[in-house]
Design an enzyme around this catalytic site. Sequence first.
Site, short mmCIF file in Angstrom:
data_model
loop_
_atom_site.label_atom_id
_atom_site.label_comp_id
_atom_site.label_asym_id
_atom_site.label_seq_id
_atom_site.Cartn_x
_atom_site.Cartn_y
_atom_site.Cartn_z
N HIS A 166 -79.33 15.19 20.49
CA HIS A 166 -77.91 15.04 21.51
C HIS A 166 -76.97 14.20 21.25
O HIS A 166 -77.19 13.16 20.48
CB HIS A 166 -78.70 14.63 23.03
N HIS B 262 -74.00 11.65 22.68
CA HIS B 262 -73.63 11.22 23.98
C HIS B 262 -72.01 11.15 23.80
O HIS B 262 -71.30 10.64 23.03
CB HIS B 262 -73.79 9.38 24.05
P1 5GP Z 1 -81.02 8.23 23.49
O1 5GP Z 1 -81.59 6.86 23.67
O2 5GP Z 1 -82.44 9.29 23.04
O3 5GP Z 1 -80.08 8.52 22.64
O4 5GP Z 1 -80.53 8.83 24.90
C1 5GP Z 1 -81.56 9.66 25.53
C2 5GP Z 1 -80.78 9.77 26.84
O5 5GP Z 1 -81.12 10.68 27.74
C3 5GP Z 1 -80.59 8.50 27.77
O6 5GP Z 1 -79.35 8.06 27.96
C4 5GP Z 1 -81.41 8.85 29.02
O7 5GP Z 1 -80.71 8.39 30.28
C5 5GP Z 1 -81.19 10.52 28.95
N1 5GP Z 1 -82.21 11.31 29.57
C6 5GP Z 1 -83.46 11.19 29.59
N2 5GP Z 1 -84.15 11.96 30.35
C7 5GP Z 1 -83.35 12.62 30.94
C8 5GP Z 1 -83.23 13.74 32.07
O8 5GP Z 1 -84.36 14.24 32.36
N3 5GP Z 1 -82.25 14.19 32.22
C9 5GP Z 1 -80.95 13.61 31.90
N4 5GP Z 1 -79.90 14.21 32.62
N5 5GP Z 1 -80.85 12.65 31.14
C10 5GP Z 1 -81.87 12.34 30.65
#
Ligand code: 5GP
Length: 139
Positions: A101, A103
């Site tokens: 993903h 951001h």
């Molecule tokens: P990472 O740390 O893997 O780059 O980012 C994961 C992101 O996904 C985090 O910012 C977290 O808040 C978001 N996230 C995790 N679970 C969910 C969810 O069920 N729904 C949404 N909308 N965001 C999520």
Amino acid sequence: MGKDDCIFCKIANGEIPSATVYEDSICRVILDVNPANKGHALIIPKEHYDDIYSMDADTASKIFTIATEVAKAQKAELNPDGLNIIQNNGAAAGQTVFHFHMHLIPRYQSAKNNDILMWSHENFSDEEMAQIRDSLSQN
Ligand code: 5GP
Ligand code: ZN
């Protein structure tokens, strides 16, 4: 479609509802449930890729094309002072959801939370820099 136990497969493919701001055949763009800032969005491909290492260049280019559109919508609607695009790969880099993903985090001068993306600096010798450059270079 997608990996059974992967929350972002379920979100991207609509099995779990999300605050969707854009969707097409390649990906879904949602608001992060735990946002760093107002308008923090995630671009999630519908197909499962653990991280950038397993993603093909064509999908990556489509995702970045969508990023340009999301960024412009955020700028037009939220009037941020800046924008960070962040994409974490591996736990050591802060990845917590192991479905690729991207951001898109609008930045506001006025925000309390302005310590996103702060790092200290490492020093490398000229020799080390040359070695690193050569190891990564295609030529
Ligand atoms: P990472 O740390 O893997 O780059 O980012 C994961 C992101 O996904 C985090 O910012 C977290 O808040 C978001 N996230 C995790 N679970 C969910 C969810 O069920 N729904 C949404 N909308 N965001 C999520
Ligand atoms: Zn997945």
